[in-house]
Scaffold this motif. Structure first.
Motif, PDB file in Angstrom:
ATOM      1  N   THR A  18       0.821  -1.215   0.000  1.00  0.00           N
ATOM      2  CA  THR A  18       0.000   0.000   0.000  1.00  0.00           C
ATOM      3  C   THR A  18       0.856   1.266   0.000  1.00  0.00           C
ATOM      4  OG1 THR A  18      -0.151   0.175   2.438  1.00  0.00           O
ATOM      5  CG2 THR A  18      -1.776  -1.231   1.314  1.00  0.00           C
ATOM      6  N   LEU A  19       2.160   1.114   0.194  1.00  0.00           N
ATOM      7  CA  LEU A  19       3.077   2.247   0.206  1.00  0.00           C
ATOM      8  C   LEU A  19       3.793   2.340  -1.143  1.00  0.00           C
ATOM      9  CD1 LEU A  19       4.403   4.494   1.977  1.00  0.00           C
ATOM     10  CD2 LEU A  19       6.187   2.813   2.530  1.00  0.00           C
ATOM     11  N   PRO A  20       3.641   3.450  -1.886  1.00  0.00           N
ATOM     12  CA  PRO A  20       4.315   3.594  -3.184  1.00  0.00           C
ATOM     13  C   PRO A  20       5.820   3.353  -3.064  1.00  0.00           C
ATOM     14  CG  PRO A  20       2.748   5.383  -2.841  1.00  0.00           C
ATOM     15  CD  PRO A  20       2.836   4.632  -1.537  1.00  0.00           C
ATOM     16  N   LYS A  21       6.405   2.740  -4.085  1.00  0.00           N
ATOM     17  CA  LYS A  21       7.824   2.369  -4.036  1.00  0.00           C
ATOM     18  C   LYS A  21       8.730   3.577  -3.846  1.00  0.00           C
ATOM     19  CE  LYS A  21       7.341  -1.935  -6.638  1.00  0.00           C
ATOM     20  NZ  LYS A  21       7.745  -2.711  -7.836  1.00  0.00           N
ATOM     21  N   GLU A  22       8.364   4.714  -4.422  1.00  0.00           N
ATOM     22  CA  GLU A  22       9.225   5.895  -4.299  1.00  0.00           C
ATOM     23  C   GLU A  22       9.243   6.456  -2.884  1.00  0.00           C
ATOM     24  OE1 GLU A  22       5.172   7.353  -5.818  1.00  0.00           O
ATOM     25  OE2 GLU A  22       6.526   5.651  -6.169  1.00  0.00           O
ATOM     26  N   LYS A  23       8.299   6.038  -2.050  1.00  0.00           N
ATOM     27  CA  LYS A  23       8.261   6.499  -0.656  1.00  0.00           C
ATOM     28  C   LYS A  23       8.899   5.512   0.307  1.00  0.00           C
ATOM     29  CE  LYS A  23       4.210   9.501  -1.028  1.00  0.00           C
ATOM     30  NZ  LYS A  23       2.908   9.868  -0.436  1.00  0.00           N
ATOM     31  N   ARG A  24       9.415   4.427  -0.198  1.00  0.00           N
ATOM     32  CA  ARG A  24       9.993   3.402   0.671  1.00  0.00           C
ATOM     33  C   ARG A  24      11.455   3.725   1.006  1.00  0.00           C
ATOM     34  NH1 ARG A  24       7.491  -2.067  -2.198  1.00  0.00           N
ATOM     35  NH2 ARG A  24       5.350  -1.249  -2.349  1.00  0.00           N
ATOM     36  N   ILE A  25      11.637   4.812   1.731  1.00  0.00           N
ATOM     37  CA  ILE A  25      12.950   5.227   2.224  1.00  0.00           C
ATOM     38  C   ILE A  25      12.866   5.260   3.743  1.00  0.00           C
ATOM     39  CG2 ILE A  25      14.728   6.999   2.235  1.00  0.00           C
ATOM     40  CD1 ILE A  25      13.696   7.935  -0.488  1.00  0.00           C
ATOM     41  N   LEU A  26      13.626   4.397   4.384  1.00  0.00           N
ATOM     42  CA  LEU A  26      13.550   4.218   5.830  1.00  0.00           C
ATOM     43  C   LEU A  26      14.804   4.770   6.493  1.00  0.00           C
ATOM     44  CD1 LEU A  26      12.086   3.038   8.306  1.00  0.00           C
ATOM     45  CD2 LEU A  26      13.160   0.824   7.777  1.00  0.00           C
ATOM     46  N   VAL A  27      14.650   5.873   7.219  1.00  0.00           N
ATOM     47  CA  VAL A  27      15.763   6.509   7.930  1.00  0.00           C
ATOM     48  C   VAL A  27      15.579   6.258   9.426  1.00  0.00           C
ATOM     49  CG1 VAL A  27      16.958   8.664   8.441  1.00  0.00           C
ATOM     50  CG2 VAL A  27      15.987   8.276   6.153  1.00  0.00           C
ATOM     51  N   THR A  61       3.750   1.131  11.589  1.00  0.00           N
ATOM     52  CA  THR A  61       4.302   2.441  11.942  1.00  0.00           C
ATOM     53  C   THR A  61       5.005   3.064  10.742  1.00  0.00           C
ATOM     54  OG1 THR A  61       4.571   1.774  14.254  1.00  0.00           O
ATOM     55  CG2 THR A  61       5.858   3.646  13.500  1.00  0.00           C
ATOM     56  N   ILE A  62       5.801   2.268  10.047  1.00  0.00           N
ATOM     57  CA  ILE A  62       6.547   2.756   8.884  1.00  0.00           C
ATOM     58  C   ILE A  62       5.604   3.194   7.765  1.00  0.00           C
ATOM     59  CG2 ILE A  62       8.112   2.054   7.020  1.00  0.00           C
ATOM     60  CD1 ILE A  62       9.452   0.180   9.171  1.00  0.00           C
ATOM     61  N   VAL A  63       4.674   2.334   7.420  1.00  0.00           N
ATOM     62  CA  VAL A  63       3.754   2.623   6.312  1.00  0.00           C
ATOM     63  C   VAL A  63       2.895   3.847   6.627  1.00  0.00           C
ATOM     64  CG1 VAL A  63       1.788   1.767   4.987  1.00  0.00           C
ATOM     65  CG2 VAL A  63       3.744   0.258   5.439  1.00  0.00           C
ATOM     66  N   ASN A  64       2.340   3.904   7.831  1.00  0.00           N
ATOM     67  CA  ASN A  64       1.494   5.033   8.199  1.00  0.00           C
ATOM     68  C   ASN A  64       2.233   6.368   8.147  1.00  0.00           C
ATOM     69  OD1 ASN A  64      -0.730   3.401   8.653  1.00  0.00           O
ATOM     70  ND2 ASN A  64      -0.344   3.191  10.846  1.00  0.00           N
ATOM     71  N   ALA A  65       3.505   6.364   8.563  1.00  0.00           N
ATOM     72  CA  ALA A  65       4.277   7.608   8.622  1.00  0.00           C
ATOM     73  C   ALA A  65       4.778   8.066   7.255  1.00  0.00           C
ATOM     74  CB  ALA A  65       5.452   7.436   9.571  1.00  0.00           C
ATOM     75  N   LEU A  66       5.049   7.132   6.357  1.00  0.00           N
ATOM     76  CA  LEU A  66       5.643   7.477   5.065  1.00  0.00           C
ATOM     77  C   LEU A  66       4.632   7.706   3.961  1.00  0.00           C
ATOM     78  CD1 LEU A  66       8.785   5.127   4.969  1.00  0.00           C
ATOM     79  CD2 LEU A  66       8.662   7.545   5.604  1.00  0.00           C
ATOM     80  N   LYS A  67       3.375   7.331   4.175  1.00  0.00           N
ATOM     81  CA  LYS A  67       2.360   7.503   3.131  1.00  0.00           C
ATOM     82  C   LYS A  67       2.161   8.967   2.783  1.00  0.00           C
ATOM     83  CE  LYS A  67      -0.759   3.582   2.897  1.00  0.00           C
ATOM     84  NZ  LYS A  67      -2.135   3.084   3.162  1.00  0.00           N
TER      85      LYS A  67
END
Length: 304
Positions: free
Chosen positions: A184-193, A298-304
């Motif tokens: 559900t998270l677009p690939k371009e937003k999958r940056i985890l810092v 947590t990751i998906v909700n914050a990066l969407k």
């Protein structure tokens, strides 16, 4: 350092006295290091073994030092399960001493093919020890625990094998669920810092570009240049949120946030992730499966 050296010198003597006090109820006495390993071994052993974990919620295994109480627990163990790959950096020499005392010490990383592991030049040329963030690896480690317990306690082999199959089935369901959630998270937003580089296996398995402010081990602290370099990366890639870790002081991520915001790019702290330790015992996040679900949500909700 002096305290650790004293403990190492005193281990053989303490072993001999502790072993005399060891009480047997017919069950294996198993000692584990991290909370992830403790949770796994309890799932496999159930009521058929006694399990004592050395580390609790929020404890950083990279910096953990053995106490005298830990030495007593280790001395009374039939088997000790630890992560390996220098995860428990300050306990390595202790484990080596125990092996010489004929206590079975099992590095769970031995279940994995080294060719599939992630190397790090920043961590003395060793492998990244955070293997639990690849669920397939955790399945292999589960089978290794089943095999080890069955060899040590063959009368309960059927129990271990049954529990192992059930747990792997749960891991299969977990992997299916988190993959659906991540999609559900677009690939371009999958940056985890994150605070330190604990999520590389997660990133490789599930399609995230992972960047840690500190290296693989929290023993290496981030400097001003590290903060400024990562701040520039966040701005360039329009990263929406960065993450604190439960076992790492949040001040480094707060400094990173301040550095980004000072350059007219707003970045949120997206929440706290569980990296080197599970959540509190008795909570969903206090289990490996619950921790994984919580982190992904947590990751998906914050990066969407």
């Amino acid at each position: 350092m002096k305290k650790i050296f004293f403990l190492l010198l005193s281990i053989p003597l303490m072993f001999s006295s502790c072993k005399q006090e060891k009480q047997s109820n017919g069950k294996l006495n198993v000692v584990t290091t991290t909370t992830m390993i403790t949770d796994l071994v309890k799932n496999i052993g159930g009521d058929s073994i006694n399990v004592q974990g050395l580390m609790g919620s929020g404890v950083d295994p990279h910096l953990y030092k053995a106490s005298e109480g830990d030495v007593t627990k280790l001395a009374n163990a039939d088997i000790i399960f630890y992560g390996g790959l220098h995860l428990e950096g300050k306990l390595v020499e202790v484990f080596e001493k125990m092996a010489h005392q004929n206590i079975k010490t099992i590095a769970l990383s031995d279940a994995l093919d080294p060719k599939t592991l992630i190397r790090s030049e920043l961590f003395k040329g060793n492998y990244d020890p955070h293997v639990w963030f690849n669920i397939d690896y955790w399945k292999s480690i589960t089978s290794y625990v089943v095999e080890t317990l069955s060899e040590a306690n063959p009368e309960n082999k059927l129990i271990f094998e049954t529990n192992g199959k059930e747990y792997i089935s749960k891991l299969n369901a977990l992997e299916s669920e988190i993959k659906t959630r991540i999609e559900t998270l677009p690939k371009e937003k999958r940056i985890l810092v994150t605070a330190h580089d604990a999520f590389s296996y997660f990133g490789k398995a599930y399609g995230f570009n992972v960047v840690g402010l500190q290296g693989i081990s929290t023993a290496a602290e981030a400097g001003v240049q590290d903060v400024q370099k990562l701040a520039a990366f966040i701005i360039e890639n329009k990263v929406k949120a960065i993450f604190v870790e439960s076992s790492v002081p949040k001040r480094t991520i707060e400094a990173l946030q301040a550095a980004v915001n000072s350059k007219d790019h707003h970045v949120e702290i997206g929440g706290t992730l569980y990296s080197d330790a599970l959540g509190n015992a008795g909570t969903e996040e206090g289990t490996y499966i619950g921790m994984f679900k919580y982190n992904v949500n947590t990751i998906v909700n914050a990066l969407k």
